[in-house]
Design a protein around this motif. Structure first.
Motif, mmCIF file in Angstrom:
data_model
loop_
_atom_site.group_PDB
_atom_site.id
_atom_site.type_symbol
_atom_site.label_atom_id
_atom_site.label_comp_id
_atom_site.label_asym_id
_atom_site.label_seq_id
_atom_site.Cartn_x
_atom_site.Cartn_y
_atom_site.Cartn_z
ATOM 1 N N ASP A 81 0.825 -1.211 0.000
ATOM 2 C CA ASP A 81 0.000 0.000 0.000
ATOM 3 C C ASP A 81 0.857 1.258 0.000
ATOM 4 O OD1 ASP A 81 -2.353 -1.444 -0.046
ATOM 5 O OD2 ASP A 81 -2.720 -1.271 2.108
ATOM 6 N N GLU A 82 1.920 1.258 0.794
ATOM 7 C CA GLU A 82 2.815 2.418 0.822
ATOM 8 C C GLU A 82 3.532 2.595 -0.507
ATOM 9 O OE1 GLU A 82 3.612 2.165 5.623
ATOM 10 O OE2 GLU A 82 5.102 1.310 4.253
ATOM 11 N N PHE A 83 3.959 1.487 -1.120
ATOM 12 C CA PHE A 83 4.633 1.588 -2.408
ATOM 13 C C PHE A 83 3.693 2.072 -3.516
ATOM 14 C CE2 PHE A 83 8.178 -0.731 -0.521
ATOM 15 C CZ PHE A 83 9.237 -0.041 -1.099
ATOM 16 N N ALA A 84 2.400 1.882 -3.356
ATOM 17 C CA ALA A 84 1.444 2.386 -4.349
ATOM 18 C C ALA A 84 1.511 3.911 -4.446
ATOM 19 C CB ALA A 84 0.026 1.935 -4.001
ATOM 20 N N SER A 85 1.782 4.573 -3.331
ATOM 21 C CA SER A 85 1.859 6.039 -3.332
ATOM 22 C C SER A 85 3.281 6.567 -3.535
ATOM 23 C CB SER A 85 1.286 6.599 -2.030
ATOM 24 O OG SER A 85 2.084 6.197 -0.927
ATOM 25 N N CYS A 86 4.243 5.686 -3.615
ATOM 26 C CA CYS A 86 5.649 6.090 -3.679
ATOM 27 C C CYS A 86 6.013 6.874 -4.940
ATOM 28 C CB CYS A 86 6.547 4.880 -3.500
ATOM 29 S SG CYS A 86 8.284 5.285 -3.267
ATOM 30 N N PRO A 87 5.584 6.473 -6.155
ATOM 31 C CA PRO A 87 5.965 7.256 -7.337
ATOM 32 C C PRO A 87 5.520 8.719 -7.254
ATOM 33 C CG PRO A 87 5.207 5.109 -8.024
ATOM 34 C CD PRO A 87 4.903 5.228 -6.538
ATOM 35 N N ALA A 88 4.315 8.954 -6.781
ATOM 36 C CA ALA A 88 3.834 10.334 -6.644
ATOM 37 C C ALA A 88 4.643 11.077 -5.594
ATOM 38 C CB ALA A 88 2.343 10.351 -6.286
ATOM 39 N N TYR A 89 4.945 10.392 -4.492
ATOM 40 C CA TYR A 89 5.750 11.035 -3.445
ATOM 41 C C TYR A 89 7.132 11.390 -3.987
ATOM 42 C CZ TYR A 89 8.025 12.206 0.873
ATOM 43 O OH TYR A 89 8.709 12.894 1.845
ATOM 44 N N LEU A 90 7.779 10.451 -4.687
ATOM 45 C CA LEU A 90 9.114 10.714 -5.231
ATOM 46 C C LEU A 90 9.094 11.871 -6.219
ATOM 47 C CD1 LEU A 90 10.489 7.094 -5.711
ATOM 48 C CD2 LEU A 90 11.409 8.845 -4.183
ATOM 49 N N ALA A 91 8.085 11.933 -7.080
ATOM 50 C CA ALA A 91 7.995 13.029 -8.044
ATOM 51 C C ALA A 91 7.930 14.370 -7.324
ATOM 52 C CB ALA A 91 6.779 12.841 -8.947
ATOM 53 N N SER A 92 7.117 14.450 -6.293
ATOM 54 C CA SER A 92 6.997 15.685 -5.519
ATOM 55 C C SER A 92 8.298 15.983 -4.779
ATOM 56 C CB SER A 92 5.836 15.566 -4.535
ATOM 57 O OG SER A 92 5.808 16.676 -3.664
ATOM 58 N N TYR A 93 8.851 14.973 -4.126
ATOM 59 C CA TYR A 93 10.075 15.139 -3.338
ATOM 60 C C TYR A 93 11.239 15.594 -4.211
ATOM 61 C CZ TYR A 93 14.261 13.715 -0.748
ATOM 62 O OH TYR A 93 15.489 13.685 -0.142
ATOM 63 N N LEU A 94 11.397 14.992 -5.380
ATOM 64 C CA LEU A 94 12.539 15.311 -6.230
ATOM 65 C C LEU A 94 12.446 16.711 -6.837
ATOM 66 C CD1 LEU A 94 13.109 11.829 -7.885
ATOM 67 C CD2 LEU A 94 14.533 12.940 -6.129
ATOM 68 N N THR A 95 11.256 17.287 -6.875
ATOM 69 C CA THR A 95 11.128 18.665 -7.365
ATOM 70 C C THR A 95 11.017 19.684 -6.242
ATOM 71 O OG1 THR A 95 8.735 18.426 -7.603
ATOM 72 C CG2 THR A 95 10.075 17.986 -9.554
ATOM 73 N N SER A 96 10.384 19.308 -5.130
ATOM 74 C CA SER A 96 10.104 20.285 -4.075
ATOM 75 C C SER A 96 10.729 19.977 -2.724
ATOM 76 C CB SER A 96 8.587 20.402 -3.883
ATOM 77 O OG SER A 96 7.960 20.713 -5.096
ATOM 78 N N GLY A 97 11.319 18.802 -2.567
ATOM 79 C CA GLY A 97 11.888 18.434 -1.274
ATOM 80 C C GLY A 97 10.837 17.845 -0.361
ATOM 81 N N GLY A 98 11.221 17.642 0.876
ATOM 82 C CA GLY A 98 10.325 17.040 1.860
ATOM 83 C C GLY A 98 11.095 16.047 2.700
ATOM 84 N N ARG A 99 10.344 15.138 3.310
ATOM 85 C CA ARG A 99 10.984 14.105 4.128
ATOM 86 C C ARG A 99 11.710 13.119 3.221
ATOM 87 N NH1 ARG A 99 7.309 12.838 9.113
ATOM 88 N NH2 ARG A 99 7.209 10.798 8.152
ATOM 89 N N VAL A 100 12.899 12.682 3.643
ATOM 90 C CA VAL A 100 13.724 11.783 2.834
ATOM 91 C C VAL A 100 13.002 10.444 2.659
ATOM 92 C CG1 VAL A 100 15.925 10.537 2.721
ATOM 93 C CG2 VAL A 100 15.852 12.860 3.682
#
Length: 183
Positions: A81-100
Motif C-alpha cells: 500500500d505504501e509503495f502504491a503512493s511512492c511514485p507520486a511522493y518521489l515526483a513531488s520530493y525530487l522537485t520540491s523536497g520534503g521528508r527523505v
C-alpha cells in the motif's frame, strides 16, 4: 534464508508467528539498543538535507536502524500500500523536497506482513508496485538522483534485472553503506 522463510510461511501463518522473523525481531531490538557509529553517521546524513538534497535511501534490510536515528525526517515505504503512493511522493520530493524517502524493498521487521524474503516472492522479481517506485526515478527530469544503498549488496535476485539496466543506472548517483568494515 529465502527457502527457510518459504517453509515457515507455509507452516506458520500469519507472519507474526514465524520463528525466523521472531528471531530477527529480537536481533533488531538489540541492534537498535546499541547502535554503532555508522548508524549514527547515517542519521547525521539524513538530517543534513542542505548537504544532501533530494537524497533517496533504498534498502533490502528489514531492520529499523534507519528509523532509530532519523526522527521525523524520513518517509518510509515498506508495504505494498505504501509503495502504491511512492511514485507520486518521489515526483513531488525530487522537485520540491520534503521528508527523505526510505524505500524498504524487502519490508520492515516491525511490520512482519511487509517482509518480502521468501524464494516464491523474490524469484519472480520485484512486485509491480515496488518496481514502479524505483522506475519513477527515471521520470525525475535531467537531474541525477543521489541514491544511498543501505545493506549487504543491493544485488539481490529480485533487484538485479532493474539495476542492471543502463538507463536506470545512469539516473543514479550511487553510494553504498556497507554493514561490515572492509578488511
Amino acid at each position: 534464508l529465502e527457502r527457510v522463510l518459504r517453509e515457515e510461511r507455509t507452516h506458520h501463518a500469519p507472519p507474526e508467528t514465524m520463528p525466523t522473523l521472531d528471531y530477527f525481531a529480537g536481533g533488531n531490538m538489540r541492534a537498535v539498543g546499541r547502535r554503532g557509529p555508522s548508524v549514527d553517521a547515517l542519521g547525521e546524513i539524513l538530517h543534513a538535507t542542505d548537504r544532501f538534497p533530494r537524497l533517496v535511501v533504498v534498502t533490502v534490510n528489514f531492520d529499523t536502524l534507519i528509523e532509530s536515528v532519523s526522527g521525523d525526517v524520513i518517509e518510509v515505504f515498506a508495504t505494498e500500500d505504501e509503495f502504491a503512493s511512492c511514485p507520486a511522493y518521489l515526483a513531488s520530493y525530487l522537485t520540491s523536497g520534503g521528508r527523505v524517502p526510505v524505500l524498504k524493498l524487502h519490508g520492515s521487521i516491525d511490520r512482519p506482513e511487509s517482509i518480502v524474503a521468501n524464494v516464491d516472492q523474490t524469484m519472480p522479481g520485484l512486485s509491480t508496485l515496488r518496481r514502479a517506485a524505483l522506475e519513477s526515478i527515471r521520470a525525475a527530469g535531467a537531474q541525477r538522483v543521489p541514491w544511498l544503498y543501505v545493506g549487504y549488496s543491493m544485488r539481490d535476485l529480485d533487484l538485479r534485472p532493474l539495476l542492471a539496466q543502463a538507463d536506470f543506472a545512469e539516473r543514479l548517483e550511487e553510494t553504498w553503506v556497507s554493514p561490515f568494515p572492509d578488511s
